[in-house]
Design a protein around this motif. Structure first.
Motif, short mmCIF file in Angstrom:
data_model
loop_
_atom_site.label_atom_id
_atom_site.label_comp_id
_atom_site.label_asym_id
_atom_site.label_seq_id
_atom_site.Cartn_x
_atom_site.Cartn_y
_atom_site.Cartn_z
N LYS A 66 0.88 -1.49 -0.07
CA LYS A 66 0.03 0.07 -0.07
C LYS A 66 0.93 1.21 -0.08
O LYS A 66 0.35 2.29 0.36
N THR A 67 2.07 0.98 -0.44
CA THR A 67 3.18 2.23 -0.37
C THR A 67 3.51 2.52 -1.63
O THR A 67 3.96 1.80 -2.49
N PHE A 68 3.30 3.72 -2.07
CA PHE A 68 3.66 4.41 -3.33
C PHE A 68 3.57 5.66 -3.54
O PHE A 68 3.12 6.48 -2.57
N ILE A 69 3.88 6.21 -4.70
CA ILE A 69 4.17 7.83 -4.92
C ILE A 69 2.63 7.94 -5.62
O ILE A 69 2.50 7.32 -6.76
N ALA A 70 1.86 9.05 -5.37
CA ALA A 70 0.81 9.30 -6.06
C ALA A 70 0.79 10.77 -6.51
O ALA A 70 1.64 11.51 -5.85
N TYR A 71 0.43 11.16 -7.43
CA TYR A 71 0.58 12.65 -7.94
C TYR A 71 -0.89 13.13 -8.73
O TYR A 71 -1.42 12.20 -9.65
N ARG A 72 -0.85 14.40 -8.89
CA ARG A 72 -2.01 15.04 -9.40
C ARG A 72 -1.75 15.79 -10.70
O ARG A 72 -1.08 16.74 -10.61
N THR A 73 -2.35 15.45 -11.97
CA THR A 73 -2.02 16.44 -13.20
C THR A 73 -3.19 16.52 -13.79
O THR A 73 -4.05 15.51 -13.97
N GLY A 74 -3.62 17.88 -13.81
CA GLY A 74 -5.06 18.10 -14.27
C GLY A 74 -6.07 17.76 -13.15
O GLY A 74 -5.77 17.91 -11.96
N ASN A 75 -7.07 16.79 -13.71
CA ASN A 75 -7.94 16.51 -12.84
C ASN A 75 -7.73 14.71 -12.31
O ASN A 75 -8.67 13.99 -11.96
N ASP A 76 -6.79 14.31 -12.97
CA ASP A 76 -6.32 12.85 -12.81
C ASP A 76 -5.27 12.97 -11.96
O ASP A 76 -4.31 13.56 -11.34
N VAL A 77 -5.45 11.56 -11.11
CA VAL A 77 -4.45 11.15 -10.07
C VAL A 77 -3.92 9.82 -10.65
O VAL A 77 -4.28 9.00 -10.68
N GLU A 78 -2.55 10.07 -10.75
CA GLU A 78 -1.71 8.84 -11.07
C GLU A 78 -1.08 8.09 -9.93
O GLU A 78 -0.79 8.92 -9.01
N LYS A 79 -0.98 6.82 -9.95
CA LYS A 79 -0.05 6.17 -8.84
C LYS A 79 0.92 5.45 -9.62
O LYS A 79 0.70 4.77 -10.37
N MET A 80 1.97 5.48 -8.81
CA MET A 80 3.18 4.38 -9.25
C MET A 80 2.57 2.77 -8.72
O MET A 80 1.93 2.75 -7.94
N SER A 81 3.24 1.83 -9.50
CA SER A 81 3.02 0.55 -9.06
C SER A 81 3.67 0.46 -7.65
O SER A 81 4.71 0.83 -7.11
N ALA A 82 2.93 -0.68 -6.76
CA ALA A 82 3.44 -0.75 -5.40
C ALA A 82 4.23 -2.12 -5.45
O ALA A 82 4.61 -2.43 -4.43
N LYS A 83 4.94 -2.27 -6.57
CA LYS A 83 5.96 -3.32 -6.60
C LYS A 83 7.29 -2.99 -5.86
O LYS A 83 7.54 -1.87 -5.85
N ASP A 84 8.02 -4.02 -5.57
CA ASP A 84 9.31 -3.73 -5.14
C ASP A 84 10.42 -3.39 -5.88
O ASP A 84 11.46 -2.95 -5.63
N ASP A 85 10.02 -3.56 -7.20
CA ASP A 85 11.09 -3.08 -8.39
C ASP A 85 11.14 -1.64 -8.17
O ASP A 85 10.40 -0.58 -7.78
#
Length: 624
Positions: free
Chosen positions: A226-245
Motif C-alpha cells: 500500500k506504499t507508493f507515490i501518487a501525484y495529480r496532473t489536471g483532474n487525474d491522479v496517477e499512482k506508481m506501482s506498489a511493486k518492490d522493483d
C-alpha cells in the motif's frame, strides 16, 4: 731536613711535574644554546601566517562556490521543535528544512512516536536556483530564526508562524516561512526571495523532496503493498506501482501535488499554483525490513522575477482518512486505493459509517460486527431469492422428466441442455436465478477486501485476542516460514475459513446434485476455504473478523429460509406456472436457447464439412 726527607720531596715534585706534562688535555665543550619553549613560540610566531592564509583561502573558496551567499554558508546547525495538537515538527537551521514530523495521536507497531517524515540523515527538502552562474542549494545554507524559538506550541484554532532567514546582506535574503495550525494536519510553507531574482539566471527553481519512509507496521509486506507515490496532473491522479522493483516517472505536465503514501499515513507536498514538471523515483531496500521505501521527487517550479519572489506550498502530514483528505477539495482522497469505480463508492460509504458509529461505540470489533449485520440485512432479499431459485433447480432436477432427459441425451450435452432449458422455461425456473443475486452481493465482499487493509481507524484497536485489527492476530508463531502462508497462525482467519466451509456445506444442500458440472462446482466450493485460509493469514484481522461474522449470519439466514420455504409448495407453483403457459400457447425461445441452437447448428455444419473429403475419396476409389 734529613736525607730521606729531601729525597721524598724531590720525588713528589717530579711526579707532579710529570703528571701535568703527560696528562690528557680536556676537550672543549660545545656552547650551550638557550632552551626554547615551543608552546610559546608556536602560536605567536610559527603559525600566525599559515592560519591567516588558510582562512583567506577558505573564504575565497566559499565566495567562488556561493558568491554573495558565502556568509550564509557558515553557521551552526540547530534544531528546535514546534508542537501542535496533532503534530510535533522539528526544524533545523541548516537548510531551514523540516528534519522530522511526528503524529501525536499515533504510535508505531513497537510503541514509538510515529513519523510521517523521519529524522534521517539522507532526507532532504531543498530548492536550488542559479545565481550569478552558480547553483545555490538551500540545504547548504544556514537559516537563522528571526522569530522566537522558545515555547513553540499552538493549540485549537490558533496559528503560529516561524520564519527562518538566510542573508546575503540586508537587502538580499531568503525567508522560509512555516505556518502551523493547532488542530490541523497541514503546515503552510512559503519561500520568499527578497532582492534575489535580479541576479538569477533562470526564471525557475528546482524543488527536491527526498524522504526515507521507515517501517511503522507489524507486517512490512502488507505495508509495502500500500506504499507508493501518487501525484495529480489536471483532474487525474496517477499512482506508481506498489511493486518492490525500482520505479521512476517523468512527468511533463503541470503537477498540483505529490504524495509519499504509506499504508495508513501520507506526506503530501501541495503547490499553491502548480509545478511545471518533475521526475519521481521510488526504491525499495530489499536487504532491510527497517525501511519501507525511499521516495524522491524533483520538481520544477516557475517564478515571477521581481523585488520579492514568493513560492507557496502546503504539507499534509497525517492519516489516510477519506473524510479528512476530502475536506481539502484537492482530490487528495484519490490517492487511497479503494478499489474499482463501483466498489470504491461502497468503501466511501463504509468510511462514513465507521465515522458515525465511532461516536457511539468505542470498540471497533463491535463496529465491524454491526457493519456485517447491516450489510447482510441489506442483501437479505437477494439472498432469499437466490435460495428459492436454487431450491427450484434442485426440485426440478429430481423430477422424472429431467431424469429421463439425462438418460436420453447422455451422449449429447448440448441437446440435453436445450431440452432442460425448455422444461425450465415451462416451469418458470431460471438457470441464473440462484447466481445473479449472489453476484450482486459480491461487490460488498470485494470492497471491504480493499478497505480493511488500509483503514487507519483500525490501527491499534483491539478486540478479544486481537491486539491490532489492522494487522494479523497471531496466536502461535511457527519456527519456520511456510510459502504463501507465513510464520504464524491467525485465529480469526482460521475461524473464518471454518465458517466458510460450513456455509458452503449448507449452500450445497440447496443446489442440484446431478451432472458432472455440479460435481465440479462442489469440489471448487470446498476448495475455496483452504485458499482463503492461506491467502488471508497475513491480512488485517479486522477483515477476517468481518468475513467470519458475515458467514455466521449467512448460515443463520440459510437455516431460517429453509424453515420458511416449502419444497412441495414450490413444486405446485411450478406446475401451475406450466399450466398457465400451456393455455397461452407455445412460448418463444429465450436468448440463451437461441444461442445454444445456433452453436449446435454451427457444430453440425462443421462436422459435415469435415466428413466431405472422406466421402470424396471413397467415390474416387470406387471409380478406379
Amino acid at each position: 731536613m734529613d736525607r730521606n726527607a729531601v729525597t721524598g720531596l724531590v720525588l713528589i715534585m717530579l711526579l707532579t711535574a710529570g703528571y701535568l706534562f703527560f696528562a690528557p688535555k680536556p676537550k672543549p665543550q660545545p656552547k650551550k644554546e638557550p632552551t626554547v619553549i615551543t608552546e610559546k613560540v608556536e602560536i605567536p610566531v610559527s603559525d600566525t601566517l599559515p592560519a591567516v592564509l588558510a582562512d583567506s583561502l577558505a573564504k575565497k573558496e566559499l565566495i567562488d562556490t556561493y558568491s554573495d551567499w558565502a556568509n550564509a554558508a557558515q553557521g551552526t546547525d540547530q534544531v528546535f521543535r514546534v508542537k501542535t495538537d496533532l503534530l510535533t515538527v522539528d526544524l533545523q537551521t541548516k537548510g531551514g528544512m523540516i528534519q522530522g514530523a511526528y503524529l501525536n495521536e499515533y504510535e508505531t507497531y513497537d510503541s514509538l512516536k510515529l513519523p510521517v517524515i523521519a529524522s534521517k540523515r539522507d532526507n532532504m527538502l531543498r530548492f536550488v536556483f542559479d545565481y550569478k552562474k552558480r547553483a545555490i542549494a538551500s540545504n547548504e545554507l544556514y537559516f537563522v530564526p528571526i522569530t522566537p524559538t522558545n515555547n513553540l506550541t499552538v493549540t485549537g484554532d490558533d496559528s503560529l508562524k516561524v520564519i527562518l532567514r538566510a542573508k546575503a546582506d540586508d537587502n538580499r535574503y531568503i525567508d522560509q516561512v512555516y505556518t502551523f495550525s493547532g488542530n490541523r494536519y497541514d503546515v503552510h510553507y512559503d519561500i520568499v526571495m527578497h532582492g534575489v531574482s535580479k541576479d538569477m539566471v533562470n526564471s525557475f527553481v528546482e524543488m527536491e523532496w527526498k524522504s526515507i519512509l521507515p517501517r511503522t507496521e507489524l507486517a512490512i509486506s502488507n505495508m509495502r503493498q500500500k506504499t507508493f507515490i501518487a501525484y495529480r496532473t489536471g483532474n487525474d491522479v496517477e499512482k506508481m506501482s506498489a511493486k518492490d522493483d525500482d520505479q521512476e516517472a517523468k512527468v511533463n505536465s503541470p503537477v498540483k501535488w505529490v504524495s509519499f503514501k504509506s499504508q495508513f499515513f501520507s506526506g503530501i507536498l501541495i503547490a499553491h499554483e502548480t509545478f511545471r514538471s518533475g521526475v519521481l523515483k521510488m526504491t525499495t531496500p530489499k536487504e532491510s525490513e527497517a525501511v519501507n521505501r525511499v521516495m524522491d521527487a524533483r520538481m520544477i517550479a516557475d517564478i515571477q522575477k521581481g523585488q520579492e519572489t514568493k513560492l507557496g506550498y502546503m504539507f499534509y502530514l497525517g492519516p489516510n482518512e477519506y473524510y479528512t483528505l476530502n475536506s481539502y477539495d484537492l482530490g487528495l482522497q484519490k490517492e487511497m486505493d479503494l478499489g474499482w469505480s463501483f466498489v470504491s463508492y461502497i468503501n466511501i460509504g463504509t468510511t462514513y459509517v465507521f465515522k458515525f458509529l465511532e461516536n457511539y461505540i468505542g470498540n471497533y470489533g463491535i463496529i465491524i460486527i454491526i457493519l456485517a449485520f447491516f450489510i447482510r440485512l441489506l442483501i437479505l432479499p437477494l439472498t432469499y431469492r437466490s435460495h428459492v431459485s436454487m431450491a427450484k433447480m434442485r426440485i426440478i432436477n429430481e423430477t422424472p422428466e429431467i431424469k429421463s432427459l439425462d438418460a436420453k441425451h447422455k451422449d449429447d450435452p448440448q441437446k440435453l441442455q436445450v431440452a432442460k432449458m425448455a422444461i425450465y422455461k415451462e416451469m418458470g425456473v431460471s438457470m441464473f436465478g440462484g447466481c445473479l443475486p449472489m453476484i450482486l452481493s459480491y461487490p460488498f465482499l470485494i470492497a471491504l477486501f480493499f478497505f480493511f487493509p488500509q483503514a487507519v481507524e483500525l490501527r491499534h484497536q483491539s478486540f478479544l485476542w486481537a491486539t491490532d485489527l489492522s494487522t494479523y492476530d497471531s496466536i502461535f508463531n511457527l519456527p519456520f516460514n511456510l510459502p504463501f502462508y507465513g510464520d504464524h497462525i491467525s485465529l480469526f482467519t482460521l475461524l473464518m475459513a471454518a465458517s466458510t466451509w460450513v456455509y458452503t456445506y449448507y449452500q450445497q444442500q440447496s443446489q442440484p446434485t446431478a451432472g458432472a458440472a455440479a460435481a465440479q462446482m462442489k469440489m471448487i466450493s470446498y476448495f475455496m476455504p483452504i485458499v482463503l485460509l492461506v491467502f488471508l493469514n497475513n491480512y488485517a484481522s479486522g477483515l477476517s473478523l468481518y468475513y467470519l461474522v458475515s458467514n455466521v449470519l449467512s448460515i443463520l439466514q440459510t437455516i431460517l429460509i429453509r424453515q420458511v420455504v416449502d419444497d412441495k409448495k414450490l413444486l405446485e407453483k411450478m406446475h401451475s406456472f406450466k399450466a398457465t403457459n400451456q393455455k397461452k400457447g407455445k412460448p418463444s425461445k429465450s436468448r440463451m436457447e437461441t444461442w445454444v441452437d445456433s452453436q449446435q447448428k454451427k457444430q453440425q455444419e462443421l462436422m459435415r464439412q469435415r466428413s466431405q473429403p472422406n466421402d470424396s475419396n471413397r467415390r474416387t476409389r470406387r471409380n478406379k
